[in-house]
Design a protein around this motif. Structure first.
Motif, PDB file in Angstrom:
ATOM      1  N   GLY A   1       0.780  -1.230   0.000  1.00  0.00           N
ATOM      2  CA  GLY A   1       0.000   0.000   0.000  1.00  0.00           C
ATOM      3  C   GLY A   1       0.806   1.273   0.000  1.00  0.00           C
ATOM      4  N   ALA A   2       2.145   1.174  -0.113  1.00  0.00           N
ATOM      5  CA  ALA A   2       2.993   2.357  -0.135  1.00  0.00           C
ATOM      6  C   ALA A   2       2.942   3.031  -1.500  1.00  0.00           C
ATOM      7  N   ASN A   3       3.387   4.280  -1.544  1.00  0.00           N
ATOM      8  CA  ASN A   3       3.502   5.033  -2.791  1.00  0.00           C
ATOM      9  C   ASN A   3       4.926   4.912  -3.311  1.00  0.00           C
ATOM     10  N   LEU A   4       5.069   4.681  -4.609  1.00  0.00           N
ATOM     11  CA  LEU A   4       6.360   4.392  -5.206  1.00  0.00           C
ATOM     12  C   LEU A   4       6.774   5.533  -6.117  1.00  0.00           C
ATOM     13  N   ALA A   5       7.878   6.202  -5.770  1.00  0.00           N
ATOM     14  CA  ALA A   5       8.355   7.345  -6.542  1.00  0.00           C
ATOM     15  C   ALA A   5       9.545   6.950  -7.412  1.00  0.00           C
ATOM     16  N   PHE A   6       9.429   7.250  -8.700  1.00  0.00           N
ATOM     17  CA  PHE A   6      10.506   7.013  -9.654  1.00  0.00           C
ATOM     18  C   PHE A   6      11.002   8.375 -10.108  1.00  0.00           C
ATOM     19  N   ASP A   7      12.287   8.652  -9.910  1.00  0.00           N
ATOM     20  CA  ASP A   7      12.798   9.997 -10.143  1.00  0.00           C
ATOM     21  C   ASP A   7      14.161   9.951 -10.814  1.00  0.00           C
ATOM     22  N   GLY A   8      14.559  11.033 -11.371  1.00  0.00           N
ATOM     23  CA  GLY A   8      15.785  11.120 -12.146  1.00  0.00           C
ATOM     24  C   GLY A   8      15.432  11.699 -13.508  1.00  0.00           C
ATOM     25  N   PRO A   9      16.271  11.568 -14.509  1.00  0.00           N
ATOM     26  CA  PRO A   9      17.544  10.854 -14.503  1.00  0.00           C
ATOM     27  C   PRO A   9      18.690  11.716 -14.000  1.00  0.00           C
ATOM     28  N   SER A  10      19.844  11.078 -13.778  1.00  0.00           N
ATOM     29  CA  SER A  10      21.043  11.801 -13.401  1.00  0.00           C
ATOM     30  C   SER A  10      22.257  11.006 -13.838  1.00  0.00           C
ATOM     31  N   ARG A  11      23.424  11.643 -13.854  1.00  0.00           N
ATOM     32  CA  ARG A  11      24.654  10.942 -14.232  1.00  0.00           C
ATOM     33  C   ARG A  11      24.912   9.757 -13.305  1.00  0.00           C
ATOM     34  N   ALA A  12      24.688   9.975 -12.012  1.00  0.00           N
ATOM     35  CA  ALA A  12      25.025   8.945 -11.032  1.00  0.00           C
ATOM     36  C   ALA A  12      24.187   7.677 -11.202  1.00  0.00           C
ATOM     37  N   ASN A  13      22.979   7.825 -11.740  1.00  0.00           N
ATOM     38  CA  ASN A  13      22.073   6.681 -11.815  1.00  0.00           C
ATOM     39  C   ASN A  13      21.696   6.331 -13.250  1.00  0.00           C
ATOM     40  N   HIS A  14      22.495   6.806 -14.194  1.00  0.00           N
ATOM     41  CA  HIS A  14      22.135   6.621 -15.596  1.00  0.00           C
ATOM     42  C   HIS A  14      22.062   5.144 -15.990  1.00  0.00           C
ATOM     43  N   ALA A  15      22.812   4.306 -15.302  1.00  0.00           N
ATOM     44  CA  ALA A  15      22.839   2.893 -15.675  1.00  0.00           C
ATOM     45  C   ALA A  15      21.488   2.210 -15.541  1.00  0.00           C
ATOM     46  N   THR A  16      20.631   2.711 -14.679  1.00  0.00           N
ATOM     47  CA  THR A  16      19.321   2.086 -14.499  1.00  0.00           C
ATOM     48  C   THR A  16      18.163   2.948 -14.977  1.00  0.00           C
ATOM     49  N   ASP A  17      18.419   4.177 -15.416  1.00  0.00           N
ATOM     50  CA  ASP A  17      17.332   5.061 -15.837  1.00  0.00           C
ATOM     51  C   ASP A  17      16.465   4.434 -16.924  1.00  0.00           C
ATOM     52  N   TRP A  18      17.071   3.699 -17.844  1.00  0.00           N
ATOM     53  CA  TRP A  18      16.333   3.157 -18.977  1.00  0.00           C
ATOM     54  C   TRP A  18      15.336   2.080 -18.569  1.00  0.00           C
ATOM     55  N   ARG A  19      15.453   1.550 -17.337  1.00  0.00           N
ATOM     56  CA  ARG A  19      14.516   0.518 -16.877  1.00  0.00           C
ATOM     57  C   ARG A  19      13.212   1.104 -16.332  1.00  0.00           C
ATOM     58  N   MET A  20      13.165   2.420 -16.121  1.00  0.00           N
ATOM     59  CA  MET A  20      11.996   3.016 -15.481  1.00  0.00           C
ATOM     60  C   MET A  20      10.687   2.757 -16.225  1.00  0.00           C
ATOM     61  N   PRO A  21      10.602   2.937 -17.550  1.00  0.00           N
ATOM     62  CA  PRO A  21       9.321   2.671 -18.222  1.00  0.00           C
ATOM     63  C   PRO A  21       8.845   1.240 -18.025  1.00  0.00           C
ATOM     64  N   ASP A  22       9.763   0.284 -18.083  1.00  0.00           N
ATOM     65  CA  ASP A  22       9.366  -1.112 -17.886  1.00  0.00           C
ATOM     66  C   ASP A  22       8.860  -1.346 -16.471  1.00  0.00           C
ATOM     67  N   ALA A  23       9.517  -0.734 -15.489  1.00  0.00           N
ATOM     68  CA  ALA A  23       9.094  -0.894 -14.095  1.00  0.00           C
ATOM     69  C   ALA A  23       7.709  -0.316 -13.874  1.00  0.00           C
ATOM     70  N   LEU A  24       7.471   0.871 -14.420  1.00  0.00           N
ATOM     71  CA  LEU A  24       6.166   1.501 -14.269  1.00  0.00           C
ATOM     72  C   LEU A  24       5.079   0.700 -14.976  1.00  0.00           C
ATOM     73  N   ARG A  25       5.394   0.207 -16.171  1.00  0.00           N
ATOM     74  CA  ARG A  25       4.395  -0.568 -16.916  1.00  0.00           C
ATOM     75  C   ARG A  25       4.047  -1.860 -16.180  1.00  0.00           C
ATOM     76  N   ALA A  26       5.060  -2.512 -15.597  1.00  0.00           N
ATOM     77  CA  ALA A  26       4.806  -3.748 -14.850  1.00  0.00           C
ATOM     78  C   ALA A  26       3.879  -3.488 -13.670  1.00  0.00           C
ATOM     79  N   LEU A  27       4.101  -2.393 -12.978  1.00  0.00           N
ATOM     80  CA  LEU A  27       3.254  -2.069 -11.831  1.00  0.00           C
ATOM     81  C   LEU A  27       1.850  -1.666 -12.270  1.00  0.00           C
TER      82      LEU A  27
END
Length: 294
Positions: A211-237
């Motif tokens: 029941g928690a709220n899930l925040a997806f934020d970015g992108p940034s240089r430090a986290n660029h390696a996983t930024d591209w996974r965000m659409p898939d994660a949101l779509r799965a949820l």
């Protein structure tokens, strides 16, 4: 009673927040980021105006106590841009503070949070609209537990939501065990930040089911390696029925972060392809209106 967000210009009905950047920073300063502070009023004004020009209605600044919030500047920035701004109280990881500052607030932390939520921050008269705290890497250290206990007390006394910095997106279930299990905070009042940094879809699903709220934020240089996974994660949820749990933010932390205008200029069209306009509008408008109104 009509639920309202507590902005730097006063209470705003939830249905008037518009498109919301649910996690960002206009100003932030930390010894961990020497020479990379966000401390320029003109730059903050330009970023806020750019967000508004693209249809943005509200920016939620997660910068907590003692990290250069520049609260006195926020009302003018909000008024001139036409964008609502929500400020935060709370405390980040210990590494962001001097020992002297931590010692000065340790015995009054819950009272500090409650005071900034109900009476105002310093002598500005600006009330905070959320409580920001932080976990550790794959767990909770003593400082995190102490801070979250104070945040839970302040939440129970005010109803304000609790936003959690997850270190590299980890420690999700430990945070929920403490805040929602032991301390009795309703999961719907908890916002888990930086989930894009650890694209563990199973953990995301467990947090949403709790029941928690899930925040997806970015992108940034430090986290660029996983930024591209965000659409898939949101779509799965969303496909699993948890579109009402999702939030989006720009999380501008350093001057080289693409930031809040980029969220609407580039991230929004990409997510429309993955999710559809209806789901994306829910994430940008309806969900934050529910989460940040109390």
């Amino acid at each position: 009673m009509v639920s309202a967000a507590h902005t730097v210009l006063g209470e705003v009905p939830a249905d008037r927040l518009g498109v919301v950047d649910a996690h960002d920073h206009l100003f932030i300063r930390s010894p961990l980021l020497p020479g990379r502070e966000l401390d320029d009023v003109g730059d903050a004004a330009a970023r806020l105006a750019g967000f508004g020009a693209l249809g943005g209605g509200t920016v939620v600044q997660w910068t907590p106590y003692g990290m250069g919030r520049r609260i006195a500047e926020l009302p003018t920035l909000s008024q001139e841009s036409g964008v609502h701004v929500v400020a935060a109280t709370g405390l980040h990881q210990a590494a962001h503070y001097s020992g002297e500052l931590l010692d000065s607030v340790r015995d009054r932390l819950a009272e500090l949070f409650v005071g900034e939520l109900t009476e105002g921050i310093g002598d500005t008269g600006v009330r905070a609209g959320l409580i920001k705290v932080a976990g550790g890497f794959h767990g909770l250290d003593e400082h995190a537990e102490f801070t979250m206990r104070a945040a839970a007390e302040a939440h129970h006394r005010t109803g304000a939501p609790i936003a959690v910095h997850l270190e590299l997106g980890t420690g999700v279930l430990d945070v929920l065990d403490l805040l929602c299990g032991e301390l009795g905070v309703a999961p719907g009042s908890v916002i888990l930040g930086h989930l894009n940094r650890s694209p563990d879809f199973a953990v995301h699903r467990l947090a949403a089911e709790a029941g928690a709220n899930l925040a997806f934020d970015g992108p940034s240089r430090a986290n660029h390696a996983t930024d591209w996974r965000m659409p898939d994660a949101l779509r799965a949820l969303a496909d699993a029925g948890f579109a009402d749990r999702l939030l989006l933010g720009g999380d501008t932390v350093t001057p080289d972060t693409p930031g809040m205008p980029y969220l609407l200029r580039r991230v929004r069209p990409r997510l429309e392809l993955a999710l559809g306009k209806g789901v994306l509008e829910q994430i940008l408008v309806a969900n934050p209106a529910r989460v940040y109104a109390w």
